[in-house]
Design a protein around this motif. Structure first.
Motif, short mmCIF file in Angstrom:
data_model
loop_
_atom_site.label_atom_id
_atom_site.label_comp_id
_atom_site.label_asym_id
_atom_site.label_seq_id
_atom_site.Cartn_x
_atom_site.Cartn_y
_atom_site.Cartn_z
N LEU A 1 0.32 6.73 -8.43
CA LEU A 1 1.46 7.47 -7.88
C LEU A 1 1.02 8.88 -7.48
O LEU A 1 0.22 9.51 -8.18
N ASP A 2 1.56 9.35 -6.37
CA ASP A 2 1.04 10.58 -5.78
C ASP A 2 2.09 11.66 -5.62
O ASP A 2 3.29 11.42 -5.66
N ASP A 3 1.56 12.88 -5.41
CA ASP A 3 2.35 13.95 -4.80
C ASP A 3 1.57 14.40 -3.58
O ASP A 3 0.45 14.90 -3.72
N ASP B 1 12.90 9.20 4.42
CA ASP B 1 12.73 8.69 3.07
C ASP B 1 13.61 7.46 2.87
O ASP B 1 14.38 7.08 3.75
N ALA B 2 13.45 6.84 1.70
CA ALA B 2 14.09 5.54 1.49
C ALA B 2 15.61 5.61 1.68
O ALA B 2 16.21 4.71 2.28
N GLU B 3 16.20 6.71 1.21
CA GLU B 3 17.66 6.78 1.30
C GLU B 3 18.12 7.01 2.73
O GLU B 3 19.07 6.39 3.19
N SER C 1 5.70 1.59 7.01
CA SER C 1 6.03 3.00 7.20
C SER C 1 7.54 3.09 7.24
O SER C 1 8.23 2.21 7.75
N ARG C 2 8.04 4.18 6.67
CA ARG C 2 9.48 4.34 6.57
C ARG C 2 9.99 5.23 7.68
O ARG C 2 9.27 6.09 8.16
N TYR C 3 11.25 5.05 8.01
CA TYR C 3 11.90 5.99 8.91
C TYR C 3 12.55 7.03 8.01
O TYR C 3 13.63 6.79 7.47
N VAL D 1 4.22 -7.10 -6.10
CA VAL D 1 3.78 -6.17 -7.15
C VAL D 1 3.95 -4.73 -6.66
O VAL D 1 3.39 -4.36 -5.63
N GLU D 2 4.73 -3.97 -7.38
CA GLU D 2 5.02 -2.58 -7.00
C GLU D 2 4.63 -1.63 -8.13
O GLU D 2 4.64 -2.01 -9.31
N ASP D 3 4.33 -0.40 -7.78
CA ASP D 3 4.12 0.62 -8.81
C ASP D 3 5.45 1.10 -9.36
O ASP D 3 5.59 1.33 -10.56
N ILE D 4 6.45 1.25 -8.47
CA ILE D 4 7.74 1.75 -8.94
C ILE D 4 8.87 1.20 -8.08
O ILE D 4 8.72 1.08 -6.86
N VAL D 5 9.95 0.82 -8.74
CA VAL D 5 11.19 0.51 -8.04
C VAL D 5 12.14 1.65 -8.36
O VAL D 5 12.43 1.91 -9.53
N ASP D 6 12.57 2.33 -7.31
CA ASP D 6 13.37 3.55 -7.46
C ASP D 6 14.79 3.21 -6.96
O ASP D 6 15.58 2.60 -7.70
N THR D 7 15.11 3.54 -5.72
CA THR D 7 16.43 3.17 -5.20
C THR D 7 16.55 1.65 -5.07
O THR D 7 17.66 1.12 -5.05
N GLY D 8 15.43 0.96 -4.93
CA GLY D 8 15.44 -0.49 -4.73
C GLY D 8 15.47 -0.88 -3.26
O GLY D 8 15.35 -2.06 -2.92
N LEU D 9 15.60 0.12 -2.39
CA LEU D 9 15.77 -0.20 -0.97
C LEU D 9 14.52 -0.83 -0.35
O LEU D 9 14.62 -1.78 0.42
N THR D 10 13.35 -0.31 -0.72
CA THR D 10 12.12 -0.88 -0.16
C THR D 10 11.95 -2.33 -0.58
O THR D 10 11.69 -3.21 0.24
N CYS D 11 12.12 -2.57 -1.87
CA CYS D 11 11.98 -3.93 -2.39
C CYS D 11 13.00 -4.87 -1.76
O CYS D 11 12.67 -5.99 -1.40
N LEU E 1 0.84 -1.20 0.00
CA LEU E 1 0.00 0.00 0.00
C LEU E 1 0.88 1.24 0.00
O LEU E 1 1.93 1.24 0.64
N LYS E 2 0.54 2.35 -0.70
CA LYS E 2 -0.71 2.35 -1.40
C LYS E 2 -0.51 2.32 -2.91
O LYS E 2 -1.39 1.94 -3.67
N GLY E 3 0.62 2.82 -3.38
CA GLY E 3 0.77 3.16 -4.80
C GLY E 3 0.57 2.01 -5.77
O GLY E 3 0.13 2.21 -6.90
N GLY E 4 0.88 0.77 -5.33
CA GLY E 4 0.81 -0.35 -6.25
C GLY E 4 -0.60 -0.90 -6.48
O GLY E 4 -0.80 -1.76 -7.34
C1 PRP Z 1 6.96 3.94 -3.52
C2 PRP Z 1 6.76 2.57 -4.15
C3 PRP Z 1 7.75 1.70 -3.45
C4 PRP Z 1 8.85 2.67 -3.08
C5 PRP Z 1 9.99 2.48 -4.01
O1 PRP Z 1 6.18 4.04 -2.38
O2 PRP Z 1 5.44 2.11 -4.00
O3 PRP Z 1 7.19 1.09 -2.31
O4 PRP Z 1 8.34 4.00 -3.21
O5 PRP Z 1 11.06 3.33 -3.66
P1 PRP Z 1 12.53 2.78 -3.43
O6 PRP Z 1 12.85 1.84 -4.54
O7 PRP Z 1 13.38 4.04 -3.48
O8 PRP Z 1 12.61 2.15 -2.07
P2 PRP Z 1 5.88 5.46 -1.70
O9 PRP Z 1 6.90 5.76 -0.65
O10 PRP Z 1 5.74 6.53 -2.74
O11 PRP Z 1 4.52 5.22 -0.92
P3 PRP Z 1 3.05 5.00 -1.55
O12 PRP Z 1 3.09 3.70 -2.29
O13 PRP Z 1 2.13 4.94 -0.37
O14 PRP Z 1 2.76 6.17 -2.46
#
Ligand code: PRP
Length: 191
Positions: A156-158, A70-72, A66-68, A96-106, A40-43
């Motif tokens: 995806l949100d702002d 931001d991801a970095e 919940s993150r401590y 299933v994810e909406d976006i893989v960015d830094t990859g840290l969450t995944c 949750l939630k973006g995916g």
């Molecule tokens: C997004 C996305 C991933 C994470 C990827 O979530 O859904 O979980 O960022 O980023 P990373 O690869 O840098 O770790 P977001 O924090 O935007 O939360 P949301 O899904 O609730 O919008």
């Protein structure tokens, strides 16, 4: 809002690609009953369309984290607020994810899930922002490569807005996007 954003992937291309991913997953997991996990939630928007393009018996479960910071800052450490309510040992799990960015969450979630002994564990992401990767992570399924730009819409949100937009939009000017989103100021009260 029109000058602040431009269409990155329109709804027709999204629908087409989601159908292709669904077909690929249907073939790859033939004879199995995969467990699709969404964070949750973006995916959720992508997941909802993807599962309807997969012709297999499957299960859907959700995680909330919940993150401590931001991801970095957090190096991907997250607190799991809502855990999967099913035993995934021996199951074929697809995150299933909406976006893989830094990859840290995944990476963090994959390490937590792998410790539960699934039969297989793969990632399907709508967007892969590979240029931003901090840790090596290659998703098995990728909808689109994503430029290193801020993207909103289709989940995806702002600041929690724009998830409901049917297209993926690339933000060209965040300040004017946010200014346009401000509620109109109330006129000064009359004396
Ligand atoms: C997004 C996305 C991933 C994470 C990827 O979530 O859904 O979980 O960022 O980023 P990373 O690869 O840098 O770790 P977001 O924090 O935007 O939360 P949301 O899904 O609730 O919008």
């Amino acid at each position: 809002m029109s000058e602040a954003v431009r269409v990155l992937v329109g709804r027709a291309d999204l629908a087409r690609r989601v159908r292709e991913l669904g077909r690929a997953i249907t073939e790859d997991y033939a004879g199995r009953q995969p467990v699709l996990l969404s964070v949750l939630k973006g995916g959720v928007w992508f997941l909802a369309d993807l599962v309807r393009a997969i012709d297999l018996p499957l299960e859907v479960h959700f995680l909330a984290i919940s993150r401590y910071g931001d991801a970095e800052e957090s190096q991907g450490r997250v607190q799991i607020l809502l855990d999967v309510d099913v035993d995934i040992a021996g199951r074929d799990v697809l995150l299933v994810e909406d976006i893989v960015d830094t990859g840290l969450t995944c990476r963090y979630l994959l390490s937590v899930l792998a410790a539960r002994d699934p039969a297989s564990l793969e990632v399907c992401t709508l967007l892969d922002k590979a240029a931003r990767r901090i840790v090596p992570l290659v998703p098995r399924y990728v909808g689109f490569q994503c430029p290193d730009r801020f993207v909103i819409g289709y989940g995806l949100d702002d600041r929690e807005r724009y998830r409901n937009l049917p297209d993926l939009l690339q933000v060209e000017d965040l300040a004017s996007l946010r200014a346009a989103a401000e509620p109109l100021e109330a006129p000064p009260a009359r004396a």
